[in-house]
Design a protein around this motif. Structure first.
Motif, PDB file in Angstrom:
ATOM      1  N   PRO A  48       0.810  -1.222   0.000  1.00 30.12           N
ATOM      2  CA  PRO A  48       0.000   0.000   0.000  1.00 30.12           C
ATOM      3  C   PRO A  48       0.842   1.270   0.000  1.00 30.12           C
ATOM      4  N   LYS A  49       0.594   2.134  -0.987  1.00 28.55           N
ATOM      5  CA  LYS A  49       1.248   3.446  -1.120  1.00 28.55           C
ATOM      6  C   LYS A  49       2.751   3.330  -1.358  1.00 28.55           C
ATOM      7  N   GLN A  50       3.207   2.199  -1.897  1.00 32.95           N
ATOM      8  CA  GLN A  50       4.597   2.023  -2.291  1.00 32.95           C
ATOM      9  C   GLN A  50       4.583   1.600  -3.755  1.00 32.95           C
ATOM     10  N   SER A  51       5.090   2.453  -4.654  1.00 29.43           N
ATOM     11  CA  SER A  51       4.902   2.170  -6.067  1.00 29.43           C
ATOM     12  C   SER A  51       6.148   2.497  -6.885  1.00 29.43           C
ATOM     13  N   ILE A  52       6.238   1.810  -8.025  1.00 31.26           N
ATOM     14  CA  ILE A  52       7.275   2.029  -9.026  1.00 31.26           C
ATOM     15  C   ILE A  52       6.567   2.373 -10.329  1.00 31.26           C
ATOM     16  N   ILE A  53       6.990   3.472 -10.968  1.00 28.46           N
ATOM     17  CA  ILE A  53       6.347   3.942 -12.183  1.00 28.46           C
ATOM     18  C   ILE A  53       7.402   4.011 -13.284  1.00 28.46           C
ATOM     19  N   THR A  54       7.128   3.422 -14.428  1.00 24.74           N
ATOM     20  CA  THR A  54       8.040   3.478 -15.566  1.00 24.74           C
ATOM     21  C   THR A  54       7.247   3.831 -16.812  1.00 24.74           C
ATOM     22  N   GLY A  55       7.943   4.383 -17.793  1.00 27.27           N
ATOM     23  CA  GLY A  55       7.244   4.685 -19.033  1.00 27.27           C
ATOM     24  C   GLY A  55       8.068   5.532 -19.970  1.00 27.27           C
ATOM     25  N   PHE A  56       7.436   5.950 -21.048  1.00 33.31           N
ATOM     26  CA  PHE A  56       8.075   6.829 -22.023  1.00 33.31           C
ATOM     27  C   PHE A  56       7.020   7.757 -22.614  1.00 33.31           C
ATOM     28  N   MET A  57       7.496   8.857 -23.187  1.00 35.81           N
ATOM     29  CA  MET A  57       6.626   9.784 -23.900  1.00 35.81           C
ATOM     30  C   MET A  57       7.385  10.300 -25.113  1.00 35.81           C
ATOM     31  N   SER A  58       6.853  10.043 -26.302  1.00 35.29           N
ATOM     32  CA  SER A  58       7.451  10.541 -27.540  1.00 35.29           C
ATOM     33  C   SER A  58       6.706  11.797 -27.984  1.00 35.29           C
ATOM     34  N   THR A  59       7.457  12.793 -28.457  1.00 34.34           N
ATOM     35  CA  THR A  59       6.895  14.106 -28.748  1.00 34.34           C
ATOM     36  C   THR A  59       7.220  14.551 -30.167  1.00 34.34           C
TER      37      THR A  59
END
Length: 472
Positions: A381-392
């Motif tokens: 709970p309330k412990q998270s890992i966020i990954t990703g990308f954004m192309s522009t």
């Protein structure tokens, strides 16, 4: 005016329709009751549930709330605060290697007191102070100490079928604030001397305001004066409605704003008279498919130039539970841009919208087409890992790319349509119920466009931020 986004609290959190004193949030509707969650605007928190808690069962924060200041219990006072300290080895968001800002230190603190009488009248006051080591900081990071909010609120009607309340005085006014992916709200600068009202009937929430922006004075090359915030003479009016349907929550709004050129890109000197129409829908779930979509249209005039600009955003995600909680999603974003020497202003100016991209709000926003994907793992709970990308990509190759805060991210000195791809990795962890740490890492891949406007050094397209946030 520069508006910062405030993103979020939990991967599985209920989203917020955060208009004025918001409509359907677990904690920001007065007088509805539910367990408390820390939000960005502390004025919207409802701690009345602690009246039914034994003293031994209260947390540290709860012990500071709903304290009796009269023997009959009619008068109560609550105290709250928010402290954020961040060290940021920043890639300069204007991608200019000559003015790269290494090891930026920022602190933002807000402390408040809330006095209520029989739960139908309240006085809320909040002091804001902030600091940064930047030489040319903006008002969000270096505006000294002043009253951020100071208003009276009255509940005029609450008969089970209708609800009506009003606020008078200095207050925050938001458009959208969506809470998701365990991101911590960030105190903002925007304050208004305003009258606002909230009316609820038949499941529809209406919010309206009329006010004048309060802004720190810029003197001697900075905003850092204390107790010098002043109204800027510009008026704004807004009307919002939100309601829930089978496929999610809906919101529609219309606003009329007077602005100055300092907060408007791609326009000549002179006052801005701009109208904004918007619609929003979302359905965030703990299991299955969720979504969020936004559409905003701006029109009006600026020193003889017609304004006609628009933005669209979509987030589609899938969520499931196992030993851990998971979310995968994709983002689509389009914001219009202007032709060079055009007699119209088509660059979308994010003056009144929250940052839908959320995790990439330092990335491109105005004159941008974006596609991205992300994943969120909540391993406890309330412990998270966020990954990703954004192309522009640029929406218009004759226009610069702008950030959410309307700084030039890339100049227009390139013929390239494709701009760059940014990857990110973030760790958001609550160390205690009050203390949170964030580690945010970004890296933008080199491209023909970055080489045109930045050069060949990759040092200027990487960033790491370490932040600690304490709420009570």
């Amino acid at each position: 005016m520069k508006t910062l986004t405030k993103c979020s609290l939990s991967l599985l959190a209920v989203c917020v329709s955060g208009v004025l004193h918001a409509a359907e949030t677990p904690t920001s509707t007065w007088p509805e009751r539910s367990p408390i969650v820390f939000w960005g605007d502390r004025a919207n928190e409802d701690w009345s549930y602690v009246d039914n808690l034994a003293e031994a069962d209260k947390s540290f924060s709860e012990k500071l709330k709903r304290l009796d200041i009269s023997e009959d219990g009619d008068w109560k006072v609550s105290f709250a605060g928010n402290v954020k300290v961040a060290l940021d080895n920043r890639w300069n968001h204007m991608y200019d290697s000559d003015i790269r800002k290494d090891n930026e230190l920022r602190s933002r603190m807000q402390f408040s007191a809330d006095v209520t009488y029989q739960d139908w009248m309240r006085m809320f006051g909040e002091i804001r102070t902030n600091y940064t080591n930047l030489d040319a900081a903006g008002p969000v990071d270096d505006a000294g100490t002043d009253f951020h909010q100071f208003f009276a609120e009255f509940k005029l009607l609450d008969d089970g079928e209708q609800y009506l309340s009003t606020r008078l005085g200095r207050q925050e006014i938001y458009l959208n604030e969506w809470q998701m992916m365990n991101r911590e709200p960030t105190p903002v600068q925007s304050s208004w001397n305003a009258v606002s009202a909230k009316y609820k009937v038949n499941g529809i929430n209406f919010d309206a305001y009329y006010g004048e922006e309060v802004f720190p004075l810029f003197e001697d090359g900075s905003f850092a004066g204390n107790w010098d915030d002043k109204t800027n003479g510009k008026k704004s009016t807004g009307l919002f409605a939100n309601w829930r349907m089978d496929f999610g929550a809906m919101q529609a709004y219309v606003m009329s704003n007077e602005l100055t050129n300092s907060s408007f890109v791609n326009a000549p000197d002179g006052d801005v008279d701009i109208q904004v129409l918007g619609i929003h829908a979302h359905d965030f779930v703990s299991e299955g498919f969720g979504y969020m979509v936004d559409g905003v249209y701006q029109f009006g005039d600026h020193a003889g130039k017609d304004i006609s600009a628009y933005m669209a955003y979509a987030d589609f995600n899938y969520n499931w539970k196992a030993d851990w909680n998971y979310r995968v999603g994709m983002n689509l974003h389009y914001a219009s841009g202007s032709d060079a020497n055009s007699d119209k202003v088509n660059t979308f100016n994010p003056l009144w919208t929250g940052d839908p991209v959320g995790f990439a709000h330092d990335g491109a926003y105005g004159n941008a087409m974006q596609f991205g994907g992300y994943s969120v793992i909540e391993y406890s709970p309330k412990q998270s890992i966020i990954t990703g990308f954004m192309s522009t990509w640029r929406a218009n190759t004759e226009d610069a790319i702008y950030t959410l805060n309307q700084d030039v991210l890339f100049g227009e000195n390139s013929d390239e349509k494709y701009a760059y791809t940014q990857f990110y990795l973030q760790f958001h962890n609550y160390l205690t119920g009050n203390l949170k740490s964030e580690v945010n890492m970004y890296y933008a891949l080199e491209s023909d466009y970055t080489r045109d406007v930045v050069g060949t050094s990759s040092d200027d397209i990487a960033r790491i931020e370490l932040a600690f946030i304490y709420n009570f």
